[in-house]
Design an enzyme around this catalytic site. Sequence first.
Site, PDB file in Angstrom:
ATOM      1  N   THR A   1     -11.446  21.774 -22.067  1.00  0.00           N
ATOM      2  CA  THR A   1     -12.764  21.581 -21.461  1.00  0.00           C
ATOM      3  C   THR A   1     -13.611  22.813 -21.751  1.00  0.00           C
ATOM      4  O   THR A   1     -14.390  22.830 -22.669  1.00  0.00           O
ATOM      5  CB  THR A   1     -12.746  21.276 -19.955  1.00  0.00           C
TER       6      THR A   1
ATOM      7  N   TRP B   1      -2.710  19.363 -21.244  1.00  0.00           N
ATOM      8  CA  TRP B   1      -3.914  18.761 -21.810  1.00  0.00           C
ATOM      9  C   TRP B   1      -3.737  18.744 -23.335  1.00  0.00           C
ATOM     10  O   TRP B   1      -3.526  17.714 -23.920  1.00  0.00           O
ATOM     11  CB  TRP B   1      -5.156  19.559 -21.415  1.00  0.00           C
TER      12      TRP B   1
ATOM     13  N   ASN C   1      -2.310  14.799 -19.486  1.00  0.00           N
ATOM     14  CA  ASN C   1      -3.576  14.561 -18.821  1.00  0.00           C
ATOM     15  C   ASN C   1      -4.450  13.579 -19.597  1.00  0.00           C
ATOM     16  O   ASN C   1      -4.858  13.849 -20.730  1.00  0.00           O
ATOM     17  CB  ASN C   1      -4.331  15.886 -18.670  1.00  0.00           C
ATOM     18  N   GLU C   2      -4.717  12.410 -18.985  1.00  0.00           N
ATOM     19  CA  GLU C   2      -5.736  11.466 -19.446  1.00  0.00           C
ATOM     20  C   GLU C   2      -5.584  11.043 -20.908  1.00  0.00           C
ATOM     21  O   GLU C   2      -6.568  10.945 -21.640  1.00  0.00           O
ATOM     22  CB  GLU C   2      -7.138  12.066 -19.225  1.00  0.00           C
TER      23      GLU C   2
ATOM     24  N   GLU D   1      -6.409  14.344 -10.071  1.00  0.00           N
ATOM     25  CA  GLU D   1      -7.616  15.092 -10.450  1.00  0.00           C
ATOM     26  C   GLU D   1      -8.835  14.289 -10.078  1.00  0.00           C
ATOM     27  O   GLU D   1      -9.128  13.268 -10.690  1.00  0.00           O
ATOM     28  CB  GLU D   1      -7.657  15.418 -11.950  1.00  0.00           C
TER      29      GLU D   1
END
Length: 709
Positions: free
Chosen positions: A101, A143, A185-186, A271
Amino acid sequence: MNRTIVLTLVICLSVSIAIQESYAQKVENNQHPQAIKLDGNAGGKRFDGIGLVNGGGATSVLLKDYPEPQRSQILDLVYKPKFGASVSALFVEIPGDGNSTQGSMPSHKHTREDLNYSRGYTWWIMKEAKKRNPDLTLDGTAWSAPGWIGNGKFWSQDAAGYYVSWLKGLRDVYELNFSAIGCRNEKGVDYDFVKLFRKTLDANGFSDIKIHAFDNWYKGKLDFVEDMFTDKELYDAIDIIGGHVFYEGEPVSAKEREMAEKLGKPIWDTEDHVYKKGYDCLISLVECFNKNYIHNGATKIVNWYDIAGIYPLEPYSEDPPTILAYEPWSGHYQVREALWGYAHYGQFSKVGWEYLNDACMDLANGGSLITLKSPEGDYSIIIETKDAKEPQTLHFKLAGNLSGRNLCVWHSNAEKQFIRLDDIVTKGKEFTLTVAPNAVYTLSTTTGQQKGSYSAPESKPFPFPYYETFEQYERPEQWGYLPLYTADICGAFEIADCPDKQGKCIRQVVSIPTISWAPDWKHYSIIGDVAWTDYEVSADLYLNPEDAAGIMGRINDVGSGYGTIPKGYYLQLDASGQCKLVVVRGKVDKKTLVGDAEQQAFIKNNNDESEGGEKVLASVELSHISSEKWYNLKLRFKGNEITCFIDGKQVIKVEDVLYDHGMAGILAEKYKDRVSTPYFDNLRITAVDETISKPNVASAHQIPIYLNK
């Protein structure tokens, strides 16, 4: 009688009647309060905590550089029990070299053969947080990840082994343990991986760590739950149903809650996002925590992210975090109202308490209420009235195994946050409370809460001129291999031994493209002040064969948070002698696409079709350049004039009006299957034509993060 006077009397009478009716309605509301029964024997789901994410970006890259006592003060305000936020859960990113990010964090295994448990600051954050609160739960996931994993495919035995090696360092070196861990993550769903991951954890002594899956945010993110009824191995592998952004995103459906109940699996919001300003962030956080349980059944909620130890130009630098920690050189920091939203939960509850059945609900006239009970019978009631339009009265009746102590009352509104009001005395096991609209209240039989505070130093600009030789880091492992004030946006720029001389320098050490969470650009690191206009940035550069690297200036943007392409200029030199000055427009030319299909699709959809994202302003071939030698690169900005120097000799001079201000940086070129790994030394940032010979060094109060190394 004068018609004007008559009309005035009529209007006044109407207003008077309206006021009386409004008052009467409020009185009626107070005369008919909402009845709430608190039964200590009612039972309820286990409370698994509320907390924060550290990571999902290099959230603490500047926090590590803060002087004492300010660094400890910031950590106290977030993690010290009954002082500030007092969160009960910390969720960390397992670093993986790629952007996630705001920036990137260095992996413990850059390559398959590599292993180092001193890199980065994540270990330090967890150690400091647990030192303050031994009851804090630790959780996390990856991530990004190094590109060697699965030969570029994350869902693999390599990834499971990578997690295990990281957990061993956490346990054996730092004496800490995770209570739970995610798959990634995602990034979708992979049944084979979660089954493999469970087996790998069990085989390596981590059978007590629970797995939550699959931590996605989009519609249909919990579709896998239905398959857990027919796939026993999947059922056995997934301990917790995890998802993201239940609060203002896709909620958990009634069917999904029912399935989770039948499976006996808790639901966690691993999250959530509350991107609000000021007091609105505080009350929205409490609403998020309350309604995530009431409407989604989530028994643990962590919000992204904790402390903004990043540069202000980076994405999400202000709205989500609890504290703004932008200035390690001055020690200045700011506490946001958001911190006290966490405090309304954190100072009055612990993991292992329970949500009290029939005492967690939406309020009749707007807002919500949660009741948590300790095993000993203490209880806390957290109330928010964000959507209420007028005061409302709540009448509580107590039954069963609940403490008979008076209740402390802590209150927040737009004017004042986390203020203690008069205690409530329970009479005959009942009490009444009238709550104002747009307010937060916590009532509790627990004691010891306080509104902790410190006085931060005054804000000061980044030290200018600036000169870094990297010689002050005699033991790089004590500093996590990261020098002061650099913020890696992608890749890992670490303190290293110089390749052909004595002393220290900095090197970009990631040699192959990462399995990045966000679309990557080149590997680069930034430093300085976005307000800088006219200045010179220079550095010595050592290129390995086939390397290309350079210096950057007037960087005023580093991407959206999902994408890392900056806005600014860079001067690049490669080992064959090609030298070029490039302006970057924050978009990438389609011809430079590198990465997986998802990344390419993102870049194509956000492409600047006019001239592309990168425009070469000028280039030159330098015949005397070769690899494995040091060269000095300098980039000068003076109004619209940009001048480039190699070893003090001017090689390029152009005029460009696109950017007139921004930070400095260093970069390493990224190719399809490899990344340059150059060395940098003697980084200088000065006024035009100014010289500086005395290096900037850490103050006596800027202490390394790993003193025992």
